[in-house]
Write a protein that holds these residues in place. Structure first.
Motif, PDB file in Angstrom:
ATOM      1  N   ILE A 117      55.718  48.007  40.285  1.00 47.49           N
ATOM      2  CA  ILE A 117      54.847  46.936  40.794  1.00 47.49           C
ATOM      3  C   ILE A 117      53.395  47.242  40.449  1.00 47.49           C
ATOM      4  O   ILE A 117      52.625  46.346  40.070  1.00 47.49           O
ATOM      5  CB  ILE A 117      55.023  46.785  42.323  1.00 47.49           C
ATOM      6  N   ALA A 118      53.022  48.520  40.567  1.00 45.42           N
ATOM      7  CA  ALA A 118      51.657  48.913  40.204  1.00 45.42           C
ATOM      8  C   ALA A 118      51.387  48.642  38.729  1.00 45.42           C
ATOM      9  O   ALA A 118      50.298  48.180  38.355  1.00 45.42           O
ATOM     10  CB  ALA A 118      51.443  50.388  40.525  1.00 45.42           C
ATOM     11  N   GLU A 119      52.378  48.914  37.879  1.00 43.69           N
ATOM     12  CA  GLU A 119      52.218  48.656  36.446  1.00 43.69           C
ATOM     13  C   GLU A 119      52.045  47.165  36.166  1.00 43.69           C
ATOM     14  O   GLU A 119      51.228  46.769  35.322  1.00 43.69           O
ATOM     15  CB  GLU A 119      53.418  49.197  35.680  1.00 43.69           C
ATOM     16  N   ILE A 120      52.803  46.340  36.877  1.00 41.50           N
ATOM     17  CA  ILE A 120      52.675  44.885  36.707  1.00 41.50           C
ATOM     18  C   ILE A 120      51.265  44.423  37.067  1.00 41.50           C
ATOM     19  O   ILE A 120      50.667  43.599  36.375  1.00 41.50           O
ATOM     20  CB  ILE A 120      53.722  44.152  37.570  1.00 41.50           C
ATOM     21  N   ARG A 121      50.724  44.993  38.141  1.00 40.33           N
ATOM     22  CA  ARG A 121      49.374  44.595  38.566  1.00 40.33           C
ATOM     23  C   ARG A 121      48.315  45.074  37.579  1.00 40.33           C
ATOM     24  O   ARG A 121      47.339  44.364  37.317  1.00 40.33           O
ATOM     25  CB  ARG A 121      49.085  45.133  39.971  1.00 40.33           C
ATOM     26  N   VAL A 122      48.501  46.263  37.041  1.00 39.95           N
ATOM     27  CA  VAL A 122      47.563  46.753  36.020  1.00 39.95           C
ATOM     28  C   VAL A 122      47.628  45.863  34.781  1.00 39.95           C
ATOM     29  O   VAL A 122      46.597  45.499  34.204  1.00 39.95           O
ATOM     30  CB  VAL A 122      47.868  48.222  35.666  1.00 39.95           C
ATOM     31  N   PHE A 165      40.318  33.979  39.647  1.00 43.31           N
ATOM     32  CA  PHE A 165      41.378  32.964  39.599  1.00 43.31           C
ATOM     33  C   PHE A 165      42.760  33.605  39.737  1.00 43.31           C
ATOM     34  O   PHE A 165      43.647  33.056  40.383  1.00 43.31           O
ATOM     35  CB  PHE A 165      41.295  32.182  38.286  1.00 43.31           C
ATOM     36  N   SER A 166      42.932  34.767  39.109  1.00 44.61           N
ATOM     37  CA  SER A 166      44.209  35.467  39.201  1.00 44.61           C
ATOM     38  C   SER A 166      44.489  35.910  40.639  1.00 44.61           C
ATOM     39  O   SER A 166      45.623  35.807  41.122  1.00 44.61           O
ATOM     40  CB  SER A 166      44.208  36.684  38.272  1.00 44.61           C
ATOM     41  N   THR A 167      43.451  36.376  41.328  1.00 40.34           N
ATOM     42  CA  THR A 167      43.602  36.781  42.727  1.00 40.34           C
ATOM     43  C   THR A 167      43.975  35.590  43.601  1.00 40.34           C
ATOM     44  O   THR A 167      44.870  35.677  44.452  1.00 40.34           O
ATOM     45  CB  THR A 167      42.301  37.416  43.240  1.00 40.34           C
ATOM     46  N   ILE A 168      43.303  34.463  43.377  1.00 41.62           N
ATOM     47  CA  ILE A 168      43.613  33.243  44.140  1.00 41.62           C
ATOM     48  C   ILE A 168      45.044  32.794  43.859  1.00 41.62           C
ATOM     49  O   ILE A 168      45.777  32.385  44.773  1.00 41.62           O
ATOM     50  CB  ILE A 168      42.613  32.129  43.785  1.00 41.62           C
ATOM     51  N   ALA A 169      45.447  32.873  42.587  1.00 45.27           N
ATOM     52  CA  ALA A 169      46.806  32.465  42.220  1.00 45.27           C
ATOM     53  C   ALA A 169      47.850  33.331  42.913  1.00 45.27           C
ATOM     54  O   ALA A 169      48.894  32.825  43.350  1.00 45.27           O
ATOM     55  CB  ALA A 169      46.980  32.539  40.700  1.00 45.27           C
ATOM     56  N   GLU A 170      47.584  34.637  43.021  1.00 41.60           N
ATOM     57  CA  GLU A 170      48.537  35.521  43.679  1.00 41.60           C
ATOM     58  C   GLU A 170      48.590  35.283  45.182  1.00 41.60           C
ATOM     59  O   GLU A 170      49.654  35.344  45.797  1.00 41.60           O
ATOM     60  CB  GLU A 170      48.169  36.990  43.402  1.00 41.60           C
ATOM     61  N   LYS A 171      47.459  35.001  45.787  1.00 44.02           N
ATOM     62  CA  LYS A 171      47.416  34.793  47.235  1.00 44.02           C
ATOM     63  C   LYS A 171      48.016  33.448  47.641  1.00 44.02           C
ATOM     64  O   LYS A 171      48.651  33.326  48.691  1.00 44.02           O
ATOM     65  CB  LYS A 171      45.962  34.889  47.742  1.00 44.02           C
ATOM     66  N   MET A 176      44.034  44.157  42.136  1.00 42.45           N
ATOM     67  CA  MET A 176      45.013  45.246  42.144  1.00 42.45           C
ATOM     68  C   MET A 176      45.682  45.386  43.508  1.00 42.45           C
ATOM     69  O   MET A 176      46.818  45.853  43.619  1.00 42.45           O
ATOM     70  CB  MET A 176      44.313  46.555  41.752  1.00 42.45           C
ATOM     71  N   ASN A 177      44.992  44.977  44.564  1.00 42.74           N
ATOM     72  CA  ASN A 177      45.521  45.084  45.913  1.00 42.74           C
ATOM     73  C   ASN A 177      46.093  43.777  46.430  1.00 42.74           C
ATOM     74  O   ASN A 177      46.346  43.643  47.635  1.00 42.74           O
ATOM     75  CB  ASN A 177      44.428  45.564  46.866  1.00 42.74           C
ATOM     76  N   LEU A 186      53.347  43.370  48.376  1.00 41.43           N
ATOM     77  CA  LEU A 186      53.398  44.724  48.921  1.00 41.43           C
ATOM     78  C   LEU A 186      52.021  45.370  48.873  1.00 41.43           C
ATOM     79  O   LEU A 186      51.237  45.129  47.953  1.00 41.43           O
ATOM     80  CB  LEU A 186      54.394  45.586  48.139  1.00 41.43           C
ATOM     81  N   SER A 187      51.750  46.210  49.856  1.00 41.76           N
ATOM     82  CA  SER A 187      50.521  46.998  49.858  1.00 41.76           C
ATOM     83  C   SER A 187      50.794  48.316  49.128  1.00 41.76           C
ATOM     84  O   SER A 187      51.729  49.044  49.480  1.00 41.76           O
ATOM     85  CB  SER A 187      50.060  47.269  51.293  1.00 41.76           C
ATOM     86  N   LEU A 188      49.983  48.606  48.135  1.00 44.94           N
ATOM     87  CA  LEU A 188      50.176  49.812  47.330  1.00 44.94           C
ATOM     88  C   LEU A 188      49.131  50.855  47.685  1.00 44.94           C
ATOM     89  O   LEU A 188      48.011  50.533  48.101  1.00 44.94           O
ATOM     90  CB  LEU A 188      50.099  49.469  45.849  1.00 44.94           C
ATOM     91  N   HIS A 189      49.506  52.110  47.496  1.00 49.99           N
ATOM     92  CA  HIS A 189      48.567  53.216  47.642  1.00 49.99           C
ATOM     93  C   HIS A 189      48.074  53.638  46.266  1.00 49.99           C
ATOM     94  O   HIS A 189      48.696  53.349  45.239  1.00 49.99           O
ATOM     95  CB  HIS A 189      49.237  54.385  48.363  1.00 49.99           C
TER      96      HIS A 189
END
Length: 323
Positions: free
Chosen positions: A45-50, A290-296, A24-25, A29-32
């Protein structure tokens, strides 16, 4: 339930929560935290991450479960969700849609929906063929051969379409095949949830007969297991689970093979109910990671799963060869 199994489940759930928060983080962009609960400049953007987390959880449940069913039914640790050719036919259906629909002007949200529906339609068509052919194949190995032939044929047609495709259509197909997890909308997730729920319900019905089947066909029949009915349920459940994920995320390779393998390593492989639960938990954790690695790294999800899965399968082959 044993104490070891409860501890494994507890640690897996904690790891899944941590991985979901990391996912989620992760992004440009860094979200609150208020961005996820209130209307703000970054709410979309928050909705996309959820949505990304939700679809990864569903994929983590579906793909390992499909592989688990295939491996337990065929008694082969290298059997995966694509062994019946479902994934290949879904890819072929998407290829037909992408390569022949460029002349039609459709809104973007309809294009994504029709793309997913084409994959589901092609997969369901093959599932119906498999169900009709299963009565003629008394030997399980014939289903594997049939699936291999279907995969080879679908792959040949896709290659032919790629050869004659326009540049943009070819690019669109390649992007879909990489596994894009940021393009799934909330409505699509709802449809995916329904399909996965139906598949999981059918899977629930197969676990008890699979326990008898693991002891041998003769013993299973003596326990009252209807092997023909079991085969039909396995085909429907595995096809539904693998096809639905392929339709919305593209082909995610090797996860359906390596997750059941890891689960058998960490817990008693004879206890299928517990194995099924562990497959879902470990699958969700791996897909979130894997999703986190793909985003980074901006490396496609399918490429990451292949890089991780190929060495694991190679080690499995070497281990079997030693035995």
């Amino acid at each position: 339930m044993s104490k070891k199994f409860k501890i494994l489940c507890l640690f897996s759930l904690i790891a899944i929560i941590i991985a979901a928060v990391m996912n989620m983080n992760t992004g440009f962009l860094s979200l609150h935290i208020q961005d996820f609960f209130q209307n703000s400049n970054h709410s979309q953007i928050a909705e996309i991450r959820v949505n990304r987390i939700l679809v990864m959880l569903l994929a983590g449940i579906s793909i390992p479960t499909s592989g688990f069913l295939m491996q337990e039914y065929f008694q082969n640790p290298l059997a995966g969700p694509d062994i019946l050719g479902i994934t290949s036919v879904a890819s072929l259906s998407v290829a037909f849609y992408i390569f022949f629909s460029h002349d039609f002007l459709l809104p973007e949200f309809l294009q994504n929906s029709f793309l997913s529906l084409s994959a589901i339609a092609g997969s369901f068509a093959l599932m119906l063929i498999l169900l009709s052919m299963s009565n003629k194949f008394q030997d399980k190995s014939y289903l594997i051969i049939f699936g291999f032939l279907v995969s080879a044929f679908a792959g040949a047609i896709v290659s032919l379409l790629q050869f004659y495709a326009e540049n943009q259509s070819l690019k669109n197909y390649i992007l879909w095949s990489f596994g894009a997890n940021n393009m799934v909308t909330r409505n699509q997730i709802f449809l995916l949830f329904i399909l996965v729920s139906i598949g999981m319900f059918i899977c629930f019905k197969t676990i008890k007969p699979l326990i008898g089947n693991s002891l041998g066909s003769s013993y299973a029949q003596s326990l009252g297991v209807n092997l023909q009915h079991l085969k039909l349920l396995i085909i429907i459940a595995s096809s539904l689970l693998s096809a639905s994920i392929t339709a919305f995320l593209g082909p995610i390779l090797f996860i359906g093979i390596i997750v059941p393998h890891f689960c058998r390593l960490i817990y008693n492989p004879a206890k299928l109910w517990q194995q099924w639960i562990l497959n879902m938990l470990l699958g969700m954790l791996i897909m979130l990671l894997f999703s986190t690695i793909a985003e980074k790294t901006q490396i496609p999800l399918n490429v990451i799963s292949s890089i991780f899965g190929i060495p694991v399968i190679l080690m499995m082959l070497l281990k079997q060869n030693k035995v």
